[in-house]
Write an enzyme that holds these catalytic residues in place. Structure first.
Site, mmCIF file in Angstrom:
data_model
loop_
_atom_site.group_PDB
_atom_site.id
_atom_site.type_symbol
_atom_site.label_atom_id
_atom_site.label_comp_id
_atom_site.label_asym_id
_atom_site.label_seq_id
_atom_site.Cartn_x
_atom_site.Cartn_y
_atom_site.Cartn_z
ATOM 1 N NE ARG A 103 70.913 21.663 -16.569
ATOM 2 C CZ ARG A 103 71.162 23.472 -17.659
ATOM 3 N NH1 ARG A 103 69.870 23.476 -17.821
ATOM 4 N NH2 ARG A 103 71.974 23.158 -18.076
ATOM 5 C CG HIS A 130 75.517 26.641 -14.522
ATOM 6 N ND1 HIS A 130 75.661 24.670 -15.097
ATOM 7 C CD2 HIS A 130 75.214 26.810 -15.637
ATOM 8 C CE1 HIS A 130 75.329 24.610 -16.383
ATOM 9 N NE2 HIS A 130 74.766 25.676 -16.575
ATOM 10 C CD GLN A 133 78.017 28.726 -18.563
ATOM 11 O OE1 GLN A 133 77.167 28.130 -19.395
ATOM 12 N NE2 GLN A 133 78.852 29.126 -19.388
ATOM 13 C CG ASP A 212 71.863 33.721 -16.044
ATOM 14 O OD1 ASP A 212 71.346 33.253 -17.226
ATOM 15 O OD2 ASP A 212 71.882 32.802 -15.237
ATOM 16 C CB CYS A 252 75.628 31.555 -18.958
ATOM 17 S SG CYS A 252 74.099 31.427 -18.663
ATOM 18 N NE ARG A 280 78.577 25.072 -20.016
ATOM 19 C CZ ARG A 280 77.472 24.343 -19.863
ATOM 20 N NH1 ARG A 280 76.359 25.127 -20.610
ATOM 21 N NH2 ARG A 280 77.570 23.010 -18.990
HETATM 22 N N1 CP Z 1 74.155 27.809 -20.494
HETATM 23 C C1 CP Z 1 73.067 26.416 -20.545
HETATM 24 O O1 CP Z 1 73.876 25.336 -18.900
HETATM 25 O O2 CP Z 1 72.637 26.068 -20.948
HETATM 26 P P1 CP Z 1 71.697 24.855 -21.499
HETATM 27 O O3 CP Z 1 70.634 25.027 -20.211
HETATM 28 O O4 CP Z 1 71.447 25.133 -22.632
HETATM 29 O O5 CP Z 1 72.586 23.852 -20.936
HETATM 30 N N1 NVA Z 2 70.139 30.381 -14.246
HETATM 31 C C1 NVA Z 2 70.109 30.123 -15.823
HETATM 32 C C2 NVA Z 2 70.998 29.005 -16.570
HETATM 33 C C3 NVA Z 2 70.176 28.294 -17.258
HETATM 34 C C4 NVA Z 2 71.865 28.129 -18.001
HETATM 35 C C5 NVA Z 2 69.065 28.710 -14.860
HETATM 36 O O1 NVA Z 2 69.018 28.160 -13.351
HETATM 37 O O2 NVA Z 2 67.445 28.387 -15.537
#
Ligand code: CP
Ligand code: NVA
Length: 294
Positions: A103, A130, A133, A212, A252, A280
């Site tokens: 990430r 993502h 997800q 989201d 999500c 997930r």
């Molecule tokens: N939905 C998701 O990716 O959550 P986190 O940021 O907690 O990993």
């Molecule tokens: N769109 C959000 C998703 C978090 C899981 C972000 O990028 O922060």
């Protein structure tokens, strides 16, 4: 030839179906040891340069349940934080590991890592995509509605990483994805989704409505403007009333009840949100098993 999973576009439609089948098998047989030992002797790095609850924990548990060793690293623990190149990091990690899950605040850095690594690289969220997800979201919809082909999904809110990954994965699964976002927050054309600035037009007759956060990681400086621009795009009971009877509500997470989603929807009967979070684990196990199959 190693395979990465950076955007979801790496999968074919048939393969996506197989991956979801496998995730369902792993889910059903979890307490009977389904998949246990499948990746015995392997090691997977989980690099988190940004906060995470679901992704970090579901990957760590999933890797362990497959019999492999998860190695969780924060970005600032690696020498890359002191100037070692992404390419050199990739070349070295490839000598120890069987896969790298990452990430990052830079999609380009993840692509560079993948290009230089000899082992599969999995995108655990960048500002652009993502895809992990989206796999869990499709599994959740399949559990609720059966066949994904022809299902209508309305995404309402910020045209962000989650929206882009849903458009890509939903398109692959033969779904009709509509994305409603205000001007300036729209997804670019080219992913097969129908784009609109009218939440009701997107939600009308939909099988599921997805939203989201309005302020993604990295958008904090724009928080105030975003909350004001996106306010008409809140997913609430009124919007759900134009969707199909029995439509599901997805998010999500992390959620901000009362902001992008009404609390009564997040915690109500239509909510599939907690299944999404659980899924997930199962979809990522299926993904790793597929990428590391040799
Ligand atoms: N939905 C998701 O990716 O959550 P986190 O940021 O907690 O990993
Ligand atoms: N769109 C959000 C998703 C978090 C899981 C972000 O990028 O922060």
């Amino acid at each position: 030839m190693k395979r990465d999973f950076l955007t979801g576009e790496e999968l074919g439609a048939f393969e996506l179906g197989k991956l979801l089948d496998r995730a369902l098998e792993l889910k059903a047989g979890r307490r009977d040891g389904a998949g246990a030992g499948e990746l015995a002797g392997r090691s997977v790095a989980l690099v988190f340069e940004k906060p995470s609850t679901r992704t970090r924990i579901s990957f760590e548990v999933g890797v362990a349940e497959l019999g492999a060793t998860p190695i969780v690293l924060r970005g600032d623990e690696l020498q890359v934080s002191r100037g070692e190149s992404v390419g050199d990091t990739a070349r070295v990690l490839s000598r120890y590991l069987d896969a790298i899950v990452i990430r990052s605040g830079s999609h380009e850095a993840v692509a560079e890592l993948a290009a230089a690594a000899d082992v599969p690289v999995v995108n655990a969220l960048t500002p652009l995509h993502h895809p992990c997800q989206a796999l869990a979201d499709l599994l959740t919809l399949r559990e609720r509605f059966g066949d994904l082909a022809g299902l209508r999904l309305a995404y309402v809110g910020d045209g962000n990483n989650v929206a882009r990954s849903l458009a890509i994965a939903g398109g692959l699964a033969g779904m009709e994805v509509a994305i409603a976002a205000p001007p300036g927050y729209q997804l670019e054309e080219g992913h097969g989704a129908k784009l609109t600035d009218d939440p009701r037009a997107a939600a009308a007759g939909a099988d599921a409505i997805y939203t989201d956060v309005w302020v993604s990681m990295g958008d904090e400086e724009e928080a105030e403007r975003r909350r004001s621009d996106l306010a008409p795009f809140r997913v609430d009971a009124e919007l759900l009333s134009v969707a199909k009877d029995g439509a599901a509500v997805l998010h999500c997470l992390p959620a901000h009840p009362g902001e992008e989603i009404a609390a009564e929807l997040l915690y109500g009967d239509s909510s599939a949100v907690w299944d999404q979070a659980e899924n997930r684990l199962h979809t990522q196990k299926a993904l790793l098993a597929m990428l590391l199959d040799s």
